[in-house]
Design a protein around this motif. Structure first.
Motif, PDB file in Angstrom:
ATOM      1  N   ASP A  50      -0.776   5.366  -0.670  1.00  0.00           N
ATOM      2  CA  ASP A  50       0.406   6.147  -0.313  1.00  0.00           C
ATOM      3  C   ASP A  50       0.017   7.605  -0.106  1.00  0.00           C
ATOM      4  OD1 ASP A  50       3.219   6.445   0.019  1.00  0.00           O
ATOM      5  OD2 ASP A  50       3.346   7.266  -2.009  1.00  0.00           O
ATOM      6  N   GLU A  71      18.080   6.740  -6.135  1.00  0.00           N
ATOM      7  CA  GLU A  71      18.683   5.600  -5.426  1.00  0.00           C
ATOM      8  C   GLU A  71      17.613   4.545  -5.153  1.00  0.00           C
ATOM      9  OE1 GLU A  71      21.273   4.871  -1.408  1.00  0.00           O
ATOM     10  OE2 GLU A  71      20.967   6.918  -2.123  1.00  0.00           O
ATOM     11  N   LYS A  85       7.724  -0.983  -3.139  1.00  0.00           N
ATOM     12  CA  LYS A  85       7.487  -2.201  -3.932  1.00  0.00           C
ATOM     13  C   LYS A  85       6.904  -1.868  -5.315  1.00  0.00           C
ATOM     14  CE  LYS A  85       5.217  -4.070  -0.380  1.00  0.00           C
ATOM     15  NZ  LYS A  85       5.635  -3.327   0.820  1.00  0.00           N
ATOM     16  N   THR A  86       6.200  -0.751  -5.402  1.00  0.00           N
ATOM     17  CA  THR A  86       5.540  -0.434  -6.687  1.00  0.00           C
ATOM     18  C   THR A  86       6.556  -0.326  -7.818  1.00  0.00           C
ATOM     19  OG1 THR A  86       4.018   0.834  -5.338  1.00  0.00           O
ATOM     20  CG2 THR A  86       3.821   1.115  -7.699  1.00  0.00           C
ATOM     21  N   GLN A 102      13.819  -2.803  -4.006  1.00  0.00           N
ATOM     22  CA  GLN A 102      14.111  -2.596  -5.426  1.00  0.00           C
ATOM     23  C   GLN A 102      15.497  -3.151  -5.759  1.00  0.00           C
ATOM     24  OE1 GLN A 102      13.599   1.659  -5.387  1.00  0.00           O
ATOM     25  NE2 GLN A 102      11.367   1.501  -5.225  1.00  0.00           N
ATOM     26  N   ARG A 136       0.029   2.932   6.604  1.00  0.00           N
ATOM     27  CA  ARG A 136      -0.331   4.146   5.852  1.00  0.00           C
ATOM     28  C   ARG A 136       0.442   5.351   6.371  1.00  0.00           C
ATOM     29  NH1 ARG A 136      -0.295   1.856   2.398  1.00  0.00           N
ATOM     30  NH2 ARG A 136      -0.182  -0.034   3.631  1.00  0.00           N
ATOM     31  N   GLY A 196       5.436   0.735   2.661  1.00  0.00           N
ATOM     32  CA  GLY A 196       6.065   2.009   2.294  1.00  0.00           C
ATOM     33  C   GLY A 196       7.516   1.891   1.872  1.00  0.00           C
ATOM     34  N   ARG A 211       5.908   6.220   5.849  1.00  0.00           N
ATOM     35  CA  ARG A 211       6.258   5.613   4.568  1.00  0.00           C
ATOM     36  C   ARG A 211       7.576   6.163   4.035  1.00  0.00           C
ATOM     37  NH1 ARG A 211       2.526   2.649   2.654  1.00  0.00           N
ATOM     38  NH2 ARG A 211       2.959   2.888   0.437  1.00  0.00           N
ATOM     39  N   TYR A 212       8.263   5.318   3.322  1.00  0.00           N
ATOM     40  CA  TYR A 212       9.584   5.599   2.777  1.00  0.00           C
ATOM     41  C   TYR A 212      10.486   6.122   3.886  1.00  0.00           C
ATOM     42  CZ  TYR A 212      13.233   7.065  -0.409  1.00  0.00           C
ATOM     43  OH  TYR A 212      14.445   7.222  -1.030  1.00  0.00           O
TER      44      TYR A 212
HETATM   45  N1  LIG Z   1      13.753   4.690  -4.942  1.00  0.00           N
HETATM   46  C1  LIG Z   1      12.964   5.546  -4.354  1.00  0.00           C
HETATM   47  N2  LIG Z   1      13.403   6.767  -4.052  1.00  0.00           N
HETATM   48  C2  LIG Z   1      12.604   7.653  -3.432  1.00  0.00           C
HETATM   49  N3  LIG Z   1      11.342   7.410  -3.079  1.00  0.00           N
HETATM   50  C3  LIG Z   1      10.855   6.192  -3.356  1.00  0.00           C
HETATM   51  C4  LIG Z   1      11.611   5.207  -4.018  1.00  0.00           C
HETATM   52  N4  LIG Z   1      10.842   4.126  -4.184  1.00  0.00           N
HETATM   53  C5  LIG Z   1       9.645   4.427  -3.662  1.00  0.00           C
HETATM   54  N5  LIG Z   1       9.641   5.657  -3.164  1.00  0.00           N
HETATM   55  C6  LIG Z   1       8.514   6.326  -2.485  1.00  0.00           C
HETATM   56  O1  LIG Z   1       8.164   5.550  -1.344  1.00  0.00           O
HETATM   57  C7  LIG Z   1       6.786   5.639  -1.094  1.00  0.00           C
HETATM   58  C8  LIG Z   1       6.220   4.247  -0.873  1.00  0.00           C
HETATM   59  O2  LIG Z   1       6.349   3.495  -2.044  1.00  0.00           O
HETATM   60  P1  LIG Z   1       5.326   2.359  -2.419  1.00  0.00           P
HETATM   61  O3  LIG Z   1       3.958   2.879  -2.386  1.00  0.00           O
HETATM   62  O4  LIG Z   1       5.808   1.707  -3.633  1.00  0.00           O
HETATM   63  O5  LIG Z   1       5.503   1.401  -1.154  1.00  0.00           O
HETATM   64  P2  LIG Z   1       4.994  -0.080  -0.938  1.00  0.00           P
HETATM   65  O6  LIG Z   1       6.135  -0.889  -0.459  1.00  0.00           O
HETATM   66  O7  LIG Z   1       4.304  -0.541  -2.147  1.00  0.00           O
HETATM   67  O8  LIG Z   1       3.967   0.134   0.249  1.00  0.00           O
HETATM   68  P3  LIG Z   1       2.741  -0.771   0.690  1.00  0.00           P
HETATM   69  O9  LIG Z   1       3.294  -2.034   1.262  1.00  0.00           O
HETATM   70  O10 LIG Z   1       2.047   0.035   1.704  1.00  0.00           O
HETATM   71  O11 LIG Z   1       1.971  -1.024  -0.537  1.00  0.00           O
HETATM   72  C9  LIG Z   1       6.172   6.335  -2.279  1.00  0.00           C
HETATM   73  O12 LIG Z   1       5.843   7.644  -1.911  1.00  0.00           O
HETATM   74  C10 LIG Z   1       7.261   6.348  -3.327  1.00  0.00           C
HETATM   75  O13 LIG Z   1       7.222   7.483  -4.134  1.00  0.00           O
END
Ligand SMILES: Nc1ncnc2c1ncn2[C@@H]1O[C@H](COP(=O)(O)OP(=O)(O)OP(=O)(O)O)[C@@H](O)[C@H]1O
Length: 845
Positions: free
Chosen positions: A364, A75, A103-104, A80, A389, A100, A392-393
């Protein structure tokens, strides 16, 4: 024959079938890709809808879907969901969402998809570039890319500082997708033959605000200049830039701004509980240690403002063995060490990681319980990234920030204005442990710890001084003596700038200057700041014997252990894109480097310390405060240094001057004139001054004439050298032949002599030793009955030293003639003398 013909026919038919199947497959692929593109365009028109919640609802290729499935991403998160519809349609996107929030994936999926839809192959070169501000974050992004892109056929590489450039160069040209840090990327753009970015399709900047800020400005400008303008650009951060200038630099085309959580009441993750505690500076270590002791089962990250503090706290806390694993991470560690610590902390369930802001963005780490900000962050954005840090999520987490009484009210107001809900808590009084005595003990026992403590003290005070927001950070409110005592130091190290600032508070006026100028001045101030590790003064102050010894022992010495620490941990060089690698051995600038590392280019010295303007004069307006030492051959600008005699410069200033000369004359050879001024080997004339010297034809013929006569002279020298070499060779050959002839007839005589010596008063060994010991004395001995008639230095008697020792050895410095041993010091003899001597030995003239 018949059979054979059938076989050929069958094979031919099989080949045709395969080709046909391939063609059909390709047609199907093309059709599917066209469909995907069509669906993506339609989705971009409607925008995100509630129908599209799962990744499978999106127009995404089969390999990406498989990769997502395998990594258990089903999901979409909100960012995203809201950005992918635009990004998949190749639109430029600026994405902002809480830490968290995923965004990646929001930028990696479109990067993969867009290349897939273009049927990008390894032959097409670089298609997507992902730039991250730190090495650890780049590694993490690369890992996610490998996970979700495993079913694609693209080649992907990770290019970060601290690794061997040569190895990277080899693979670089074959990569379709690169994840990199800015400094190393630019280095390859400059150095790697065949690294071509001109067909780039997708550019991603993670932590875009950081990458586009002052610290990376020049590097990024140079990188962007190497990229094609026609491309998709994706910018993501929790604290997104909206600066029109930044966006203009990137030539974005009708970018879609997606700020997911902007309208929410709270700008931090929901499951994050945030607290602050007002702590006096001298009590910070007590508080931190008490925190660690009372949270032994937690996984905690502790942020500090400089690498020196991190090292000091880590070393001393390790000695106190609090009962939980301790780790530390900062920009001066070697890359291998950084990776190891990063991965270890990833795996651990309970541990404390002391770190600088190198770990503040994007990382992460799973299941972090607490984020402690021991030193106040420079602004709310930094606070958000640090505290992000944890929680997250869909996880929960807690944040704790120590604020000095002088920082508390302003900082909390700022946080309120940024919708950061934070509550004050106070520690339970009975639970606070004092570590001051132990610190003193460690510093007393171990000079390295004391040294680290002094550096930690200085870097902390300096960090406060350099902060822009003077309403929060007030260096004069710091109780320096008490703080030094809390670190176990015998007294507060002198810091020059503190005295200066009390006399003259004009540094606040800097705020009126444009940001770039302010940044430059900030760095200039840094040059003035120096710990005066005045051992003599301390020794004078010391009263007891032990105190004196203590002061002496600690007198700015880099003792073995500390040296090891530095070697072990220090990167010892640049680049640092906040990701370490900053050059040189002066790691006093940790703070500046980590917060706002300035990655200047070789040809730009505008933000150098000291003063660049050659017209600068002192306040009286007469003596120039700088002097020009050379002209930068690349920029044509003068290279200036402070107009102070070298013996009056501080060590730091001297070093800076040296660095400046080296830096600005990179790839050029310099010579020093009689006054000690550096200048290029060739002074280039201007075109006008050249023309003023006369007609070009005349100058050319004069030049040719001069050169010809020089070459003739050189030619004569060469002929002479060749002649001498030939002569030497001939002589050597003759000597060898003569010796070989003489050896046979000498042998009986030598045996007789040896017999005499061994049965006589001293052994041959002693002889040899004596011969060796008579250093500098040229002993000329005859053996047998013949008294020697030497040459060169006159005649010799057989018993010059009155000893019977005989040197029969044959070596490079001893030439034998029948009945003679002559010791010849070749090195001090001219070639002619050697030649004469050899001819005499040979019986010639
Ligand atoms: N669609 C998804 N479903 C489940 N888990 C997800 C999903 N998208 C991301 N995650 C998980 O969420 C966590 C945070 O993701 P990510 O590192 O991309 O966050 P970020 O927004 O880039 O954070 P930051 O701003 O700190 O860089 C990661 O552990 C990732 O695996």
């Amino acid at each position: 024959m018949k059979k054979h013909g059938k076989g050929v026919q069958k094979t031919q038919a099989a080949v045709n079938n395969t080709t046909q199947r391939r063609q059909e497959k390709r047609q199907e692929e093309i059709k599917a890709i066209e469909e995907l593109s069509q669906r993506a365009l339609e989705l971009a028109k409607t925008g995100p809808t509630s129908e599209h919640k799962l990744f499978t609802d999106l127009p995404i290729s089969r390999p990406t879907q498989q990769g997502l499935e395998r990594a258990n991403f089903v999901e979409m998160t909100e960012i995203q969901h809201k950005t992918l519809p635009y990004a998949l349609a190749k639109r430029d996107v600026l994405g902002a969402a809480k830490t968290g929030s995923g965004k990646t994936l929001a930028f990696l999926i479109p990067a993969l998809e867009n290349l897939y839809r273009m049927r990008w192959t390894h032959m097409d070169g670089l298609g997507a570039l992902v730039i991250s501000p730190t090495r650890e974050l780049a590694m993490q992004i690369f890992e996610v890319l490998c996970k979700i892109g495993r079913f694609h056929k693209f080649s992907a590489g990770l290019i970060i500082g601290g690794k061997r450039v040569d190895e990277e160069k080899e693979i670089l040209t074959k990569m379709n997708i690169l994840v990199c840090t800015p400094g190393r990327l630019l280095q390859h753009m400059d150095e790697t033959v065949g690294f071509d970015c001109s067909f780039l399709q997708v550019l991603v900047l993670d932590e875009a605000d950081r990458i586009l800020d002052l610290g990376f400005r020049k590097t990024m400008n140079a990188i962007i200049a190497n990229l094609p303008k026609q491309r998709q650009t994706l910018l993501f951060s929790a604290t997104q830039t909206k600066s029109v200038k930044d966006l203009a630099r990137l030539s974005l085309e009708r970018p879609e701004y997606v700020g997911v959580h902007e309208k929410e009441k709270v700008s931090t993750p929901e499951r994050l509980a945030q607290y602050f505690m007002v702590v006096e500076l001298p009590k910070k270590l007590d508080m931190l240690f008490s925190f660690v002791k009372t949270h032994l089962r937690a996984k905690t990250i502790v942020f500090m403002s400089s690498g020196k503090q991190v090292r000091f706290v880590y070393e001393t806390f390790c000695k106190m063995q609090p009962g939980t694993p301790l780790l530390h991470l900062h920009g001066k560690q070697k890359q291998m060490m950084r990776v190891e610590i990063f991965e270890r902390f990833m795996r651990m369930n309970k541990a404390v990681l002391f770190c600088t802001d190198i770990a503040a963005r994007g990382l992460d780490f799973p299941a972090v319980d607490w984020v402690v900000q021991m030193d106040c962050p420079e602004d709310c954005d930094t606070y958000l990234h640090r505290v992000g840090r944890t929680a997250r999520y869909d996880a929960s987490g807690k944040g704790l920030m120590f604020l000095l009484p002088s920082e508390a009210s302003e900082m909390t107001q700022l946080m309120k204005s940024k919708n950061i809900p934070i509550k004050e808590i106070s520690p339970k009084s009975g639970k606070i442990m004092s570590v001051a005595q132990q610190m003193q003990h460690f510093c007393f026992q171990d000079p390295e710890i004391k040294y680290l403590g002094q550096r930690a003290f200085v870097t902390y005070v300096r960090s406060v001084f350099l902060q822009k927001n003077k309403k929060v950070f007030n260096v004069e409110a710091l109780p320096l003596e008490e703080y030094a005592e809390s670190l176990g130091l015998p007294g507060a190290p002198n810091i020059r700038f503190v005295k200066k600032s009390t006399k003259n508070e004009s540094y606040d006026l800097n705020n009126l200057l444009p940001p770039e100028e302010r940044e430059r001045l900030r760095k200039e101030n840094a040059a003035d700041i120096e710990m005066e590790n005045n051992a003599v003064a301390q020794a004078a102050k010391a009263k007891t014997k032990v105190e004196k010894m203590f002061a002496r022992k600690n007198a700015g010495v880099l003792a073995d252990h500390y040296q090891k620490l530095v070697e072990h941990e220090g990167d010892g060089h640049p680049a640092s894109d906040g990701d370490g690698g900053s050059s040189g051995d002066d790691d006093d600038n940790d703070f500046i480097t980590l917060k706002r590392a300035d990655h200047e280019l070789a040809d730009d010295n505008s933000d150098d310390e000291d003063i660049e303007n050659p017209a600068n004069v002192d306040s009286d307006g007469d003596t120039p405060v700088v002097k020009t030492i050379a002209i930068n051959p690349t920029t044509g600008l003068p290279i200036t240094i402070p107009n102070i005699p070298a013996d009056q410069m501080s060590k730091r200033q001297l070093r800076k001057v040296k660095e400046k000369i080296i830096k600005n004359t990179r790839n050029t050879k310099i010579v020093f004139d009689d006054d000690g001024n550096a200048r290029p080997v060739y002074d280039m004339k201007t075109e006008d001054s050249f023309r003023n010297e006369g007609s070009v034809d005349k100058l050319v013929s004069e030049f040719q004439e001069r050169t010809r006569s020089l070459m003739e002279e050189a030619d004569l020298d060469d002929v002479e050298v060749a002649r001498q070499k030939r002569r030497e060779k001939m002589l050597a050959r003759k000597i060898r032949e003569r010796e070989e002839m003489g050896m046979q007839s000498n042998r009986d005589e030598q045996v007789a002599v040896l017999g005499t010596v061994s049965s006589g008063e001293c052994s041959s060994d002693e002889d040899v030793d004596r011969g060796r010991n008579s250093a500098g004395r040229k002993e000329k001995r005859g053996y047998g009955s013949g008294s020697g008639s030497g040459s060169g230095s006159g005649s010799d008697s057989a018993s010059d030293s009155g000893s019977e020792s005989m040197d029969y050895r044959r070596g490079p410095q001893k030439r034998q003639n029948r009945g003679h041993v002559l010791e010849v010091d070749d090195s001090s003899m001219s070639l002619e003398d050697q030649e004469r001597l050899a001819l005499q030995l040979l019986g010639g003239n």
